[in-house]
Design a protein around this motif. Sequence first.
Motif, PDB file in Angstrom:
ATOM      1  N   GLY A  94       0.789  -1.226   0.000  1.00  0.00           N
ATOM      2  CA  GLY A  94       0.000   0.000   0.000  1.00  0.00           C
ATOM      3  C   GLY A  94       0.818   1.271   0.000  1.00  0.00           C
ATOM      4  O   GLY A  94       0.275   2.356   0.197  1.00  0.00           O
ATOM      5  N   GLU A  95       2.139   1.151  -0.263  1.00  0.00           N
ATOM      6  CA  GLU A  95       2.978   2.351  -0.213  1.00  0.00           C
ATOM      7  C   GLU A  95       2.590   3.376  -1.271  1.00  0.00           C
ATOM      8  O   GLU A  95       2.743   4.588  -1.063  1.00  0.00           O
ATOM      9  N   ASN A  96       2.034   2.911  -2.394  1.00  0.00           N
ATOM     10  CA  ASN A  96       1.604   3.865  -3.429  1.00  0.00           C
ATOM     11  C   ASN A  96       0.495   4.786  -2.940  1.00  0.00           C
ATOM     12  O   ASN A  96       0.393   5.943  -3.354  1.00  0.00           O
ATOM     13  N   TYR A  97      -0.331   4.262  -2.042  1.00  0.00           N
ATOM     14  CA  TYR A  97      -1.446   5.061  -1.548  1.00  0.00           C
ATOM     15  C   TYR A  97      -0.977   6.204  -0.648  1.00  0.00           C
ATOM     16  O   TYR A  97      -1.690   7.179  -0.441  1.00  0.00           O
ATOM     17  N   LEU A  98       0.231   6.077  -0.121  1.00  0.00           N
ATOM     18  CA  LEU A  98       0.747   7.131   0.742  1.00  0.00           C
ATOM     19  C   LEU A  98       1.001   8.420  -0.031  1.00  0.00           C
ATOM     20  O   LEU A  98       1.085   9.496   0.551  1.00  0.00           O
ATOM     21  N   THR A 154       8.374  -2.793  -8.763  1.00  0.00           N
ATOM     22  CA  THR A 154       8.074  -2.724 -10.188  1.00  0.00           C
ATOM     23  C   THR A 154       8.788  -3.838 -10.942  1.00  0.00           C
ATOM     24  O   THR A 154       8.233  -4.455 -11.862  1.00  0.00           O
ATOM     25  N   VAL A 155      10.032  -4.127 -10.545  1.00  0.00           N
ATOM     26  CA  VAL A 155      10.784  -5.224 -11.169  1.00  0.00           C
ATOM     27  C   VAL A 155      10.075  -6.550 -10.924  1.00  0.00           C
ATOM     28  O   VAL A 155       9.966  -7.394 -11.832  1.00  0.00           O
ATOM     29  N   GLU A 156       9.564  -6.762  -9.709  1.00  0.00           N
ATOM     30  CA  GLU A 156       8.864  -8.003  -9.396  1.00  0.00           C
ATOM     31  C   GLU A 156       7.609  -8.154 -10.258  1.00  0.00           C
ATOM     32  O   GLU A 156       7.310  -9.249 -10.756  1.00  0.00           O
ATOM     33  N   LEU A 157       6.878  -7.054 -10.435  1.00  0.00           N
ATOM     34  CA  LEU A 157       5.671  -7.102 -11.261  1.00  0.00           C
ATOM     35  C   LEU A 157       6.014  -7.367 -12.726  1.00  0.00           C
ATOM     36  O   LEU A 157       5.289  -8.073 -13.426  1.00  0.00           O
ATOM     37  N   LYS A 201      13.136   7.262  -0.215  1.00  0.00           N
ATOM     38  CA  LYS A 201      13.187   5.849   0.152  1.00  0.00           C
ATOM     39  C   LYS A 201      12.021   5.092  -0.475  1.00  0.00           C
ATOM     40  O   LYS A 201      12.169   3.966  -0.975  1.00  0.00           O
ATOM     41  N   LEU A 202      10.856   5.725  -0.468  1.00  0.00           N
ATOM     42  CA  LEU A 202       9.671   5.096  -1.026  1.00  0.00           C
ATOM     43  C   LEU A 202       9.816   4.875  -2.524  1.00  0.00           C
ATOM     44  O   LEU A 202       9.422   3.836  -3.058  1.00  0.00           O
ATOM     45  N   LEU A 203      10.396   5.828  -3.232  1.00  0.00           N
ATOM     46  CA  LEU A 203      10.623   5.678  -4.667  1.00  0.00           C
ATOM     47  C   LEU A 203      11.552   4.507  -4.959  1.00  0.00           C
ATOM     48  O   LEU A 203      11.353   3.750  -5.909  1.00  0.00           O
ATOM     49  N   ASP A 204      12.588   4.346  -4.131  1.00  0.00           N
ATOM     50  CA  ASP A 204      13.537   3.248  -4.317  1.00  0.00           C
ATOM     51  C   ASP A 204      12.852   1.899  -4.114  1.00  0.00           C
ATOM     52  O   ASP A 204      13.038   0.966  -4.907  1.00  0.00           O
TER      53      ASP A 204
END
Length: 221
Positions: free
Chosen positions: A80-84, A132-135, A123-126
């Motif tokens: 859920g980090e994108n929602y932050l 994204t690589v996993e997806l 940090k969140l962007l990293d």
Amino acid sequence: MENDHCVNKVPLFNHLTPAEQAEIQSLVYHRSYKKGEIIFSPQNPEQLTIIASGKMKVYHLSSQGREQLIRIVGPGDYDGENYLFGLKNKALYGEALTDTMICCLLQTRFADLLKKYPQLGLKLLDLNAQKTVELENQTQLLGLDKIEDRLLFYLADLAEPGHQETIKIPIPLKEVANYLGTNPETLSRNFKSLEKEGLISRKIRKVELGAKFWQRLEDIK
């Protein structure tokens, strides 16, 4: 992992000082869920969900009601980090795979933290880049026409570098089938086919990868 220490186990926050982590910890709330209960859905407020104990599966639900597994989240991990950053959850669900305890941080509270600790944004962007690589890896698997090929690459990804011979599948086979875009019956047939060809031997979720397995993998790359 105890509930009152979940923040310092999360990569997003573990670079902060103990005092800063304590401040964030004071902003989270805790909840427990039974196996099979929905932890979050598009109907919930946007939040960061940290797994204190247990396991959660995150899946996408299509407009036709089809479930597609995205990932399994275990103790110390989160989703859920994108929602932050204010993004909206339109079709993702989190479901408890076992009895699960979580810590949650609402997006509205994180916005205040971001003003105070702008390094959290970097940090969140990293961390998002890693996910994204996993997806992308999953997308590549689903792009393969043959289920057998998807299974081969999935098993290879579980092995350590250097052609590890023994692996343990970390999730139930039903979830593996979901992740690979198939059903349990088709997955079972493909496992049996690989065993019959001498590529693998399997005992439930423990799999031995033989030399023929790696040769087949090279042939289809």
